[in-house]
Structure formats: C-alpha cells, structure tokens
Design a protein around this motif. Sequence first.
Motif, PDB file in Angstrom:
ATOM      1  N   TRP A  91      31.598 -20.974 -18.763  1.00 18.26           N
ATOM      2  CA  TRP A  91      30.323 -21.451 -18.203  1.00 18.26           C
ATOM      3  C   TRP A  91      29.220 -21.405 -19.254  1.00 18.26           C
ATOM      4  O   TRP A  91      28.284 -22.191 -19.217  1.00 18.26           O
ATOM      5  N   ILE A 137      29.449 -36.308 -15.899  1.00 24.90           N
ATOM      6  CA  ILE A 137      28.382 -35.287 -15.923  1.00 24.90           C
ATOM      7  C   ILE A 137      27.407 -35.586 -17.069  1.00 24.90           C
ATOM      8  O   ILE A 137      26.214 -35.321 -16.969  1.00 24.90           O
ATOM      9  N   THR A 167      23.892 -28.443 -15.569  1.00 18.30           N
ATOM     10  CA  THR A 167      24.945 -29.473 -15.668  1.00 18.30           C
ATOM     11  C   THR A 167      25.804 -29.239 -16.918  1.00 18.30           C
ATOM     12  O   THR A 167      26.999 -29.518 -16.899  1.00 18.30           O
ATOM     13  N   PHE A 188      26.182 -38.324 -17.991  1.00 22.31           N
ATOM     14  CA  PHE A 188      25.154 -39.312 -17.650  1.00 22.31           C
ATOM     15  C   PHE A 188      23.918 -38.672 -17.021  1.00 22.31           C
ATOM     16  O   PHE A 188      22.870 -39.318 -16.919  1.00 22.31           O
ATOM     17  N   ILE A 189      24.045 -37.436 -16.532  1.00 18.26           N
ATOM     18  CA  ILE A 189      22.841 -36.727 -16.073  1.00 18.26           C
ATOM     19  C   ILE A 189      22.462 -35.608 -17.052  1.00 18.26           C
ATOM     20  O   ILE A 189      21.291 -35.316 -17.230  1.00 18.26           O
ATOM     21  N   PHE A 194      16.221 -26.923 -16.710  1.00 18.42           N
ATOM     22  CA  PHE A 194      17.165 -26.231 -15.827  1.00 18.42           C
ATOM     23  C   PHE A 194      18.340 -27.149 -15.499  1.00 18.42           C
ATOM     24  O   PHE A 194      19.507 -26.710 -15.513  1.00 18.42           O
ATOM     25  N   ILE A 195      18.041 -28.433 -15.223  1.00 18.15           N
ATOM     26  CA  ILE A 195      19.125 -29.389 -14.919  1.00 18.15           C
ATOM     27  C   ILE A 195      20.068 -29.496 -16.128  1.00 18.15           C
ATOM     28  O   ILE A 195      21.299 -29.490 -15.976  1.00 18.15           O
ATOM     29  N   ALA A 201      11.958 -27.957 -14.929  1.00 13.87           N
ATOM     30  CA  ALA A 201      12.981 -28.414 -13.973  1.00 13.87           C
ATOM     31  C   ALA A 201      14.066 -29.218 -14.692  1.00 13.87           C
ATOM     32  O   ALA A 201      15.263 -29.020 -14.440  1.00 13.87           O
ATOM     33  N   PHE A 202      13.657 -30.098 -15.600  1.00 12.92           N
ATOM     34  CA  PHE A 202      14.658 -30.908 -16.317  1.00 12.92           C
ATOM     35  C   PHE A 202      15.465 -30.037 -17.292  1.00 12.92           C
ATOM     36  O   PHE A 202      16.655 -30.294 -17.514  1.00 12.92           O
ATOM     37  N   LEU A 209      28.244 -26.689 -15.876  1.00 11.87           N
ATOM     38  CA  LEU A 209      29.266 -27.285 -14.992  1.00 11.87           C
ATOM     39  C   LEU A 209      30.229 -28.192 -15.771  1.00 11.87           C
ATOM     40  O   LEU A 209      31.352 -28.422 -15.339  1.00 11.87           O
ATOM     41  N   LEU A 218       6.296 -38.390 -12.300  1.00 12.22           N
ATOM     42  CA  LEU A 218       6.032 -37.037 -11.789  1.00 12.22           C
ATOM     43  C   LEU A 218       4.885 -36.374 -12.549  1.00 12.22           C
ATOM     44  O   LEU A 218       4.072 -35.658 -11.961  1.00 12.22           O
ATOM     45  N   PRO A 236       5.922 -27.583 -15.351  1.00 12.14           N
ATOM     46  CA  PRO A 236       6.965 -27.364 -14.335  1.00 12.14           C
ATOM     47  C   PRO A 236       8.014 -28.472 -14.307  1.00 12.14           C
ATOM     48  O   PRO A 236       9.189 -28.220 -13.999  1.00 12.14           O
ATOM     49  N   ILE A 237       7.583 -29.693 -14.654  1.00 12.09           N
ATOM     50  CA  ILE A 237       8.528 -30.818 -14.651  1.00 12.09           C
ATOM     51  C   ILE A 237       9.511 -30.661 -15.811  1.00 12.09           C
ATOM     52  O   ILE A 237      10.721 -30.831 -15.656  1.00 12.09           O
TER      53      ILE A 237
END
Lengths: 48, 242
Positions: free
Chosen positions: B120, B54, B108, B56-57, B103-104, B100-101, B111, B217, B96-97
């Motif tokens: 969590w 996990i 993650t 790695f992202i 949020f990722i 989004a990152f 998780l 992007l 927005p980009i």
Amino acid sequence: MDLGPHAGFIIGAYLVTAAVVAGLVAWLLVDRARLSAQLKRLEKAQKR
Amino acid sequence: MAVATLANPTRFSALAGRLLPFVLAAALITLAVGLYLSLFVAPADYQQGETVRIMFIHVPAAWLSMFGYGLMAVAALGTLVWRHPLADVAAKATAPIGAAFTFIALATGSLWGKPMWGTWWQWDARLTSVLVLFLMYLGLIALWRAVEDPARAARAAAVLILVGSVNLPIIKFSVDWWWTLHQPASVFRMGGPTIHPSLLVPLLVMAGGATLLFLALVLIGMRNELMRRRIRALGLRAAAAR
C-alpha cells in the motif's frame, strides 16, 4: 465491463475520488449558503 | 480587462459568478467524455492490465496537487510583493481544494500500488514528498484558521507557502534524483511521452476536465472567502458603532 482480478482496487479508487470531490463540492456549497444568509442578516441590520 | 479592475473584490466576484457556469459546464462535459474514454474505450495495459484505469484519476490528481500549490506560490508572491487584495483570497481558497486532490493522489496511488507493487505504501522519495505536500496544505489551512487578523495571517501564510514551494521540484525530480519504487515521468519528459496514444488521450482528457473542475472550485472558494471577509468587516463596523 470485466475489470479483472483487481476490480475491487479499481472501483475503490473511483469511489474514493467521487466521495472526496462530492464532499468538497458539498462543503463549498453549504459554506456559501451559510455565508450568504449571514451576510444578508448583517446588511439588513446595518440598514436599520 | 485591466488587472486593476479585477483587484476590486466586488467586480471580481461578479465576473467569477458570470464565468462559473461556463467553467463548470466545460468541466463536467470534459470529465464525462474522459470517463467514457477511460472506462470503456482505453485498452488494458500490457503490463498493468485493467489496473491502468486507476491512472486516469491518479495522474490528474497528482498533477493538480502540484498545480494547486504552484497557484498558491504565485498568489503568495502577489501578497508579499504586489500586495494584491485578491492574492491571499486565492491562496486561502486553493488550499483545501489542493489538499483534497493531493489526498486523492495518495489514496488512488495506494490502491494502485497494492496490486501492482504488492504494498500500500513505500517510503520512497516521490511518495514521501507528496505526503509532505499534503501535510503542508493541512498546516497552511491550520495557520489561516489560527491567526484571527487576515492581514497577519496572509503574510505568515505567504512566507510559509514560498518556503514550502521548494518541495515542488523535489516531487517532480525525485524519481530522477533518487532510486524510487515510483516509475519515472512518462508524459512530461524530454523526448515526449512514452505512453501509447490509446492510453494517453483519455489521460489528457481527464487531466483537462479535472483542471477545469479544480479552477471552478477555486472560483467558488474565492467568492466564499470574499463573502467571509465582507461579513468580518461589517461585524467590526457594527461593533465599533456600539
């Protein structure tokens, strides 16, 4: 590939990432197509 | 090429259009190699086991959440100090980009946290400051949408971005300044990385690929924003001619 007892968390993390990136790319491309069409319409109207 | 040349939106858009296929191709190839290394080559960690995959992202997304805001802070200076015509376009396209990152990174991280920490979410300084970063991105997007005049929106957003940039060092050093559940820095730190090369190499390749994707992007977003502004200008001209 055996991801062990926490496979669900690992797969979930990769799926969330893929979904967010795919959504972002789709939104940018749809936005681009919509704006391109709008710009073409406006430029055509200006030439008349 | 002179910076002044790039200030011309039409020239910038054409140059970005020529660059985009190369940046996108480099991003996709680097990410493909990175994913192969992360999922099939990197060993399980001696403490985290397979859950290390996990990271790695998560780590590249976390870096890019701050990189994106850093780009916006430079662009905000460009708007307020140099009045560069592309500065606000760059900041608005990045928001927005970056969101989004961020949020990722949050998703993650959560998780990863559940199996590793048993929770969590924890209101510790690192997690909370990254959540604040996410909310700042959303606030800025809302601001650009709420103010109709692009010049007024640009100035207001630039001021807000610069005020919010105080959060970047807080995020970076939160793990040193306060006791946090989140572990301290293990890559960019005095004395070098503490991660074994078998895990560090896939992490750096993924970070490189994700950064190239982020930049591609942003270029697409900037071209879209330039088109949106051209449409607005044409619409105003048409309305004035009626």
